[in-house]
Design a protein around this motif. Structure first.
Motif, PDB file in Angstrom:
ATOM      1  N   THR A  48       3.826  -4.656  10.096  1.00 55.51           N
ATOM      2  CA  THR A  48       2.691  -3.814  10.450  1.00 55.51           C
ATOM      3  C   THR A  48       2.630  -2.522   9.639  1.00 55.51           C
ATOM      4  N   LYS A  49       3.791  -1.902   9.424  1.00 49.34           N
ATOM      5  CA  LYS A  49       3.811  -0.658   8.645  1.00 49.34           C
ATOM      6  C   LYS A  49       3.280  -0.889   7.237  1.00 49.34           C
ATOM      7  N   ALA A  50       3.694  -1.981   6.624  1.00 48.42           N
ATOM      8  CA  ALA A  50       3.226  -2.289   5.271  1.00 48.42           C
ATOM      9  C   ALA A  50       1.725  -2.569   5.265  1.00 48.42           C
ATOM     10  N   LEU A  51       1.233  -3.273   6.275  1.00 49.69           N
ATOM     11  CA  LEU A  51      -0.196  -3.552   6.340  1.00 49.69           C
ATOM     12  C   LEU A  51      -0.988  -2.251   6.453  1.00 49.69           C
ATOM     13  N   GLY A  52      -0.479  -1.313   7.248  1.00 54.34           N
ATOM     14  CA  GLY A  52      -1.145  -0.021   7.371  1.00 54.34           C
ATOM     15  C   GLY A  52      -1.165   0.750   6.070  1.00 54.34           C
ATOM     16  N   LEU A  53      -0.070   0.667   5.313  1.00 50.03           N
ATOM     17  CA  LEU A  53       0.000   1.350   4.022  1.00 50.03           C
ATOM     18  C   LEU A  53      -0.928   0.685   3.002  1.00 50.03           C
ATOM     19  N   ILE A  54      -1.011  -0.637   3.050  1.00 45.47           N
ATOM     20  CA  ILE A  54      -1.952  -1.351   2.168  1.00 45.47           C
ATOM     21  C   ILE A  54      -3.382  -0.890   2.459  1.00 45.47           C
ATOM     22  N   LYS A  55      -3.694  -0.801   3.752  1.00 46.05           N
ATOM     23  CA  LYS A  55      -5.025  -0.346   4.160  1.00 46.05           C
ATOM     24  C   LYS A  55      -5.301   1.061   3.631  1.00 46.05           C
ATOM     25  N   GLU A  56      -4.306   1.940   3.727  1.00 41.71           N
ATOM     26  CA  GLU A  56      -4.461   3.301   3.215  1.00 41.71           C
ATOM     27  C   GLU A  56      -4.713   3.303   1.714  1.00 41.71           C
ATOM     28  N   LEU A  57      -3.982   2.452   0.984  1.00 42.36           N
ATOM     29  CA  LEU A  57      -4.183   2.370  -0.466  1.00 42.36           C
ATOM     30  C   LEU A  57      -5.604   1.942  -0.819  1.00 42.36           C
ATOM     31  N   TYR A  58      -6.098   0.940  -0.123  1.00 43.42           N
ATOM     32  CA  TYR A  58      -7.446   0.470  -0.432  1.00 43.42           C
ATOM     33  C   TYR A  58      -8.507   1.480  -0.009  1.00 43.42           C
ATOM     34  N   ASN A  59      -8.268   2.206   1.076  1.00 42.38           N
ATOM     35  CA  ASN A  59      -9.184   3.283   1.452  1.00 42.38           C
ATOM     36  C   ASN A  59      -9.286   4.318   0.334  1.00 42.38           C
ATOM     37  N   GLN A  60      -8.121   4.752  -0.172  1.00 43.37           N
ATOM     38  CA  GLN A  60      -8.100   5.803  -1.193  1.00 43.37           C
ATOM     39  C   GLN A  60      -8.635   5.304  -2.529  1.00 43.37           C
ATOM     40  N   SER A  61      -8.523   4.003  -2.776  1.00 44.32           N
ATOM     41  CA  SER A  61      -9.004   3.457  -4.050  1.00 44.32           C
ATOM     42  C   SER A  61     -10.521   3.590  -4.195  1.00 44.32           C
ATOM     43  N   MET A  62     -11.211   3.807  -3.066  1.00 44.80           N
ATOM     44  CA  MET A  62     -12.674   3.970  -3.108  1.00 44.80           C
ATOM     45  C   MET A  62     -13.083   5.217  -3.896  1.00 44.80           C
ATOM     46  N   THR A  63     -12.203   6.224  -3.919  1.00 47.47           N
ATOM     47  CA  THR A  63     -12.564   7.495  -4.566  1.00 47.47           C
ATOM     48  C   THR A  63     -11.545   7.979  -5.600  1.00 47.47           C
ATOM     49  N   ASN A  64     -10.335   7.427  -5.615  1.00 44.39           N
ATOM     50  CA  ASN A  64      -9.298   7.870  -6.558  1.00 44.39           C
ATOM     51  C   ASN A  64      -9.597   7.422  -7.978  1.00 44.39           C
ATOM     52  N   ASP A  65      -9.125   8.206  -8.953  1.00 43.92           N
ATOM     53  CA  ASP A  65      -9.083   7.697 -10.319  1.00 43.92           C
ATOM     54  C   ASP A  65      -7.768   6.940 -10.509  1.00 43.92           C
ATOM     55  N   LEU A  66      -7.571   6.344 -11.674  1.00 42.63           N
ATOM     56  CA  LEU A  66      -6.401   5.496 -11.913  1.00 42.63           C
ATOM     57  C   LEU A  66      -5.103   6.269 -11.731  1.00 42.63           C
ATOM     58  N   GLU A  67      -5.035   7.475 -12.275  1.00 46.77           N
ATOM     59  CA  GLU A  67      -3.805   8.254 -12.197  1.00 46.77           C
ATOM     60  C   GLU A  67      -3.445   8.563 -10.742  1.00 46.77           C
ATOM     61  N   ALA A  68      -4.431   8.959  -9.972  1.00 49.18           N
ATOM     62  CA  ALA A  68      -4.184   9.282  -8.562  1.00 49.18           C
ATOM     63  C   ALA A  68      -3.773   8.044  -7.778  1.00 49.18           C
ATOM     64  N   GLN A  69      -4.376   6.908  -8.122  1.00 49.05           N
ATOM     65  CA  GLN A  69      -4.041   5.687  -7.396  1.00 49.05           C
ATOM     66  C   GLN A  69      -2.633   5.204  -7.728  1.00 49.05           C
ATOM     67  N   LEU A  70      -2.239   5.310  -8.971  1.00 53.92           N
ATOM     68  CA  LEU A  70      -0.873   4.939  -9.352  1.00 53.92           C
ATOM     69  C   LEU A  70       0.151   5.829  -8.642  1.00 53.92           C
ATOM     70  N   ALA A  71      -0.164   7.116  -8.541  1.00 55.29           N
ATOM     71  CA  ALA A  71       0.743   8.037  -7.850  1.00 55.29           C
ATOM     72  C   ALA A  71       0.848   7.687  -6.371  1.00 55.29           C
ATOM     73  N   LEU A  72      -0.269   7.330  -5.773  1.00 56.05           N
ATOM     74  CA  LEU A  72      -0.258   6.964  -4.355  1.00 56.05           C
ATOM     75  C   LEU A  72       0.499   5.657  -4.133  1.00 56.05           C
ATOM     76  N   GLU A  73       0.330   4.701  -5.031  1.00 59.46           N
ATOM     77  CA  GLU A  73       1.088   3.448  -4.926  1.00 59.46           C
ATOM     78  C   GLU A  73       2.585   3.732  -4.942  1.00 59.46           C
ATOM     79  N   SER A  74       3.013   4.590  -5.829  1.00 59.47           N
ATOM     80  CA  SER A  74       4.438   4.931  -5.908  1.00 59.47           C
ATOM     81  C   SER A  74       4.921   5.566  -4.610  1.00 59.47           C
ATOM     82  N   LYS A  75       4.150   6.517  -4.106  1.00 60.78           N
ATOM     83  CA  LYS A  75       4.518   7.218  -2.881  1.00 60.78           C
ATOM     84  C   LYS A  75       4.631   6.259  -1.692  1.00 60.78           C
TER      85      LYS A  75
END
Length: 260
Positions: free
Chosen positions: A204-231
């Motif tokens: 469940t924790k991983a699913l929630g984090l996946i959801k957060e990543l896809y939410n942020q991908s709506m507005t992030n640029d590539l650099e910000a999204q890569l940083a969020l994936e790492s975090k």
């Protein structure tokens, strides 16, 4: 006490049913607030690891109850309807760190269609239709329809559906990428149950984090999204479920995730 929202929790799945079938589950003020409260309760309840949103009767949701907005004694006004009813519902659906399935059991129109499309996975049976009904009564799409629909099916198609108010079958909706899956009516309940149980038993924790990543991908640029994936990958790697997943893989057994 109102019964315009029904909730059942079983096998780690919370099934939320919109329950105003006599008006095709259209929203009034009371039901909008009850749905918000119910989503909050599901988020807080550790026993809930997946959520199904569906409707009772022949419809999923026909959007706003027009009898409420045309009654001067009941009408809260569109500012309150949007800022206090629909916008908080959409933000809750996206913010909850648990997977939400829209089980579209009947027509989904106006805000009802857009609430469904805001969910993580949308499944409908083959007799369902979706309609951006706003223009047909002189209104504009709300409930994040202008945000999600162009991202799901493309700008040109989404704009045409909003302008024309075309009725789209579930089969068409699947083909254009609007929904995850259209299934035969007789397989609908079985499909929803199996999908919800699968999600409820995943990490469940991983699913929630996946959801957060896809939410942020709506507005992030590539650099910000890569940083969020790492975090968030570092965060996921610290969970008990990750340790269990790796152990199960190494031991060639089925993992038993606990949602921690």
């Amino acid at each position: 006490m109102s019964n315009s929202i029904e909730v059942k929790i079983e096998n780690k799945v919370a099934t939320i049913r919109l329950n105003r079938p006599e008006v095709f589950n259209s929203f009034n003020r009371e039901m909008a607030f009850l749905l918000q409260d119910t989503l909050d309760e599901c988020e807080k309840n550790a026993a809930v690891r997946a959520i199904v949103l569906t409707g009772n009767g022949k419809a999923f949701c026909a959007g706003q109850d027009l009898k409420e907005v045309t009654n001067p004694d009941l009408n809260p006004g569109f500012k309150k309807i949007l800022e206090e009813h629909y916008n908080p519902i959409i933000t809750r659906i996206r913010a909850i760190k648990k997977p939400i399935i829209a089980a579209v059991n009947g027509v989904a129109a106006g805000a009802g269609a857009n609430i469904a499309l805001a969910c993580d996975i949308v499944v409908a049976h083959d007799k369902v239709s979706f309609i951006q009904a706003f223009s047909l009564i002189g209104l504009v799409p709300d409930s994040a329809g202008t945000f999600f629909l162009p991202r799901l099916i493309g700008f040109q198609k989404a704009l045409a559906l909003a302008l024309l108010g075309d009725k789209i079958s579930a089969e068409e909706a699947e083909k254009m990428g609007m929904i995850y899956k259209c299934v035969p009516t007789e397989e609908f309940e079985t499909t929803i149950n199996a999908l919800a149980l699968k999600l409820a038993n995943m990490p469940t924790k991983a699913l929630g984090l996946i959801k957060e990543l896809y939410n942020q991908s709506m507005t992030n640029d590539l650099e910000a999204q890569l940083a969020l994936e790492s975090k968030l990958q570092i965060e996921a790697a610290s969970t008990e479920d990750y340790a269990e997943g790796v152990a199960a893989f190494m031991e060639k057994r089925k993992p038993e995730f606990k949602g921690r």
